[in-house]
Write an enzyme that holds these catalytic residues in place. Structure first.
Site, short mmCIF file in Angstrom:
data_model
loop_
_atom_site.label_atom_id
_atom_site.label_comp_id
_atom_site.label_asym_id
_atom_site.label_seq_id
_atom_site.Cartn_x
_atom_site.Cartn_y
_atom_site.Cartn_z
CG ASP A 2 -2.01 0.95 1.26
OD1 ASP A 2 -2.91 0.78 0.42
OD2 ASP A 2 -2.02 1.86 2.10
CD GLU B 196 14.72 -14.43 5.14
OE1 GLU B 196 13.66 -14.84 5.68
OE2 GLU B 196 15.38 -13.46 5.57
C1 GLC Z 1 -4.27 2.96 -0.72
C2 GLC Z 1 -5.49 2.08 -0.66
C3 GLC Z 1 -6.66 2.88 -0.20
C4 GLC Z 1 -6.36 3.43 1.19
C5 GLC Z 1 -5.05 4.22 1.19
C6 GLC Z 1 -4.55 4.44 2.59
O1 GLC Z 1 -4.37 3.93 -1.70
O2 GLC Z 1 -5.71 1.48 -1.91
O3 GLC Z 1 -7.84 2.13 -0.16
O4 GLC Z 1 -7.40 4.25 1.60
O5 GLC Z 1 -4.01 3.53 0.53
O6 GLC Z 1 -4.13 3.24 3.17
#
Ligand code: GLC
Length: 543
Positions: A205, A254
């Site tokens: 993310d 790993e």
């Molecule tokens: C990313 C995710 C989104 C989330 C954001 C914060 O863009 O796809 O859904 O709100 O990160 O974590």
């Protein structure tokens, strides 16, 4: 899974990956929220779709301030979604059926209920506990910098002792301090925890945001409105962020086969190369098609650029038309052309432009057929295989997305693409569960259900099943060659006599004299109608 597949380290390069947003997929325990047992109970659907892997959005304990992207415990399952045993059962069931699984890692921020954030609040200024997050003093009663948070409002929140903490998203998502060795070690432990449980890879993310430059002098004045995550020199894509991923690569390696990863990095295209390189995460999302008009020239440029970038990184490209953050592409493609760009999640059902859904669906099928013919990994989002439109007009008091609350109300947010899936024509929540659904499903949902579409040979579902299966049969290598084509038409060839002809224009064109193996819509004799794509088998010349 067959033994060769288990050891294939390159499986992800050409994979069809299906994103599951767990709270909205299937609810086995009747609490209105989807859960892990619900997914396991529907693995037959995934098998039928013929996908190679599932990407599971966060299922960890969370206060749900941001749909689970506020993680309170990275190495556990939210009790509302099940247990670690349920997770193991899901992994086993998927693997037994030849489907891999990648899970979401959210490393920029935790949830505010995370034990370390609670410890940081309790320990006070200057403590080692606070150093795991980004706390600052501010001389006046203003936030330390004028940055705005992604969902609206300031990016800093003050705590009772006067310090401020940074959150690039919701206040319930405090940003980690990636200069702290304990944070680095803890995430490596998380990667090993899930790898040891059998996951095949990770979706990372907002991978570009982890490192921040908070050296003095911090900017003063107001730039909240102008903040852009992709290019902000103090917040995005700092050179040191890549050290983190080089460290993670050692962890991935790993394992045998090495664990894979895909970066969500909202950075300019050229900067994606580093994240996608084999010494870092190995792949990065290309979101260009999410923002592209339905236009042959734009598609050709995007394909050319991304294949070139992927080659430069040593990775394969990725292709995405929908995900849990964007207006579903059936609806996007049904908007007037002038409104296509910039439509992230602005549809409220009120004064919005009129959506031509039949046209959106026709274009969506054509776009999917073109996408699935491309070399690289195709990322599908749950429900697109049913042709689900964005749900507009969710009542304000049932909305969940922080974007709605913090904009406030200006941007309705992303709930419209997260409405629970319909499995049956009738019944409580159309087969999603036995006791309602956490976001309201529209009355028309049954028409899109798996049950209804299974019975209809022309359904979107049967089209996806056919396309994914044919793709597996036809895909032999990663090459693509463009053929000359009229304006408004995209024509490319893949090795082995597989060609894709996509008519983005509003007029029919002549079909070449070759065998049509897939069509996104009905053909008209020897004509390829407007906004329709076909796959062709052409005889290969033996040299
Ligand atoms: C990313 C995710 C989104 C989330 C954001 C914060 O863009 O796809 O859904 O709100 O990160 O974590």
């Amino acid at each position: 899974m067959n033994p060769a597949a288990v050891t294939d380290a390159d499986w992800y390069r050409q994979a069809v990956v299906y994103q599951i947003y767990p709270r909205s997929f299937a609810d086995a325990n009747g609490d209105g929220l989807g859960d892990l047992a619900g997914i396991t109970s529907r693995v037959d659907h995934l098998v039928r779709l013929g996908i190679d892997a599932v990407w599971l959005s966060p299922f960890y304990p969370s206060a749900l301030a941001d749909g689970g992207y506020d993680v309170d415990d990275y190495r556990n399952v939210d009790p509302r979604l099940g247990t670690l045993d349920d997770f193991d059962t899901l992994v086993d069931t998927l693997h037994t059926n030849g489907i891999r699984i990648i899970v979401d890692i959210v490393p920029n921020h935790s949830g505010s209920g995370h034990a370390w954030f609670q410890a940081a609040l309790a320990a006070g200024p200057g403590s080692p506990e606070r150093d795991r997050y980004i706390f600052r003093d501010s001389p006046d009663d203003e936030p330390p910098t004028p940055w705005g948070a992604s969902f609206g409002g300031p990016a800093w929140t003050q705590v009772p002792d006067g310090q401020w903490y940074l959150h690039l998203f919701d206040p319930a998502q405090p940003d980690w301090n990636w200069d702290n060795p304990e944070v680095i070690a803890d995430f490596e432990q998380t990667l090993r925890f899930w790898s040891d449980r059998g996951v095949d890879g990770f979706r990372i993310d907002v991978a570009n945001l982890l490192k921040k430059d908070l050296s003095e002098p911090l900017p003063r004045g107001r730039d909240e409105d102008g903040l852009s995550w992709a290019t902000h020199p103090r917040l995005s894509d700092l050179p040191s962020v890549h050290e983190i991923y080089r460290g993670w690569r050692k962890v991935f390696d790993e394992y045998s086969p090495p664990r894979v990863a895909v970066a969500e990095a909202w950075v300019p295209a050229a900067s994606r190369v580093a994240y996608a390189s084999p010494s870092e995460l190995g792949q990065a999302f290309n979101f260009d098609l999410l923002k592209a008009p339905f236009e042959a020239g734009a598609w050709r440029r995007i394909i050319t650029d991304n294949l070139e970038l992927a080659a430069r990184s040593g990775s394969s490209s990725t292709w995405v038309l929908s995900n849990h953050d964007m207006v579903r592409h059936v609806t996007r493609f049904g908007l007037p052309d002038s409104d296509l760009e910039g439509t992230r999640h602005k549809l409220s059902g009120g004064d919005d432009p009129v959506v031509d859904l039949p046209r959106g669906l026709r274009r969506a099928r054509a776009a999917t057929a073109a996408l699935l013919a491309l070399p690289g990994a195709a990322y599908l989002y749950q429900g697109e295989e049913l042709g689900l439109p964005e749900v507009v007009g969710i009542p304000d008091d049932q909305r969940q997305d922080p974007t709605f609350f913090r904009s406030p109300g200006v941007d309705v947010g992303r709930d419209g693409c997260r409405v629970p899936l319909p499995w049956t024509v009738d019944g409580t929540s159309f087969g999603f569960g036995t006791n309602g659904s956490h976001l309201p499903q529209p009355p028309s949902w049954g028409d899109f259900s798996v049950e209804a579409e299974t019975a209809d040979p022309d359904s979107v579902l049967n089209f996806y099943v056919e396309a994914v299966s044919l793709r597996h049969e036809l895909q032999t290598s990663e090459e693509l060659v463009f053929k000359d084509s009229a304006p408004g038409v995209l024509h490319f060839a893949r090795p082995g006599g597989w060609e894709c002809l996509a008519n983005f224009s509003e007029a029919s064109i002549d079909l070449p004299d070759s065998q049509v193996v897939l069509a996104s819509g009905e053909l008209d004799g020897d004509q390829l109608p407007a906004e329709t794509t076909v796959w062709l088998r052409v005889p290969t010349t033996k040299g």
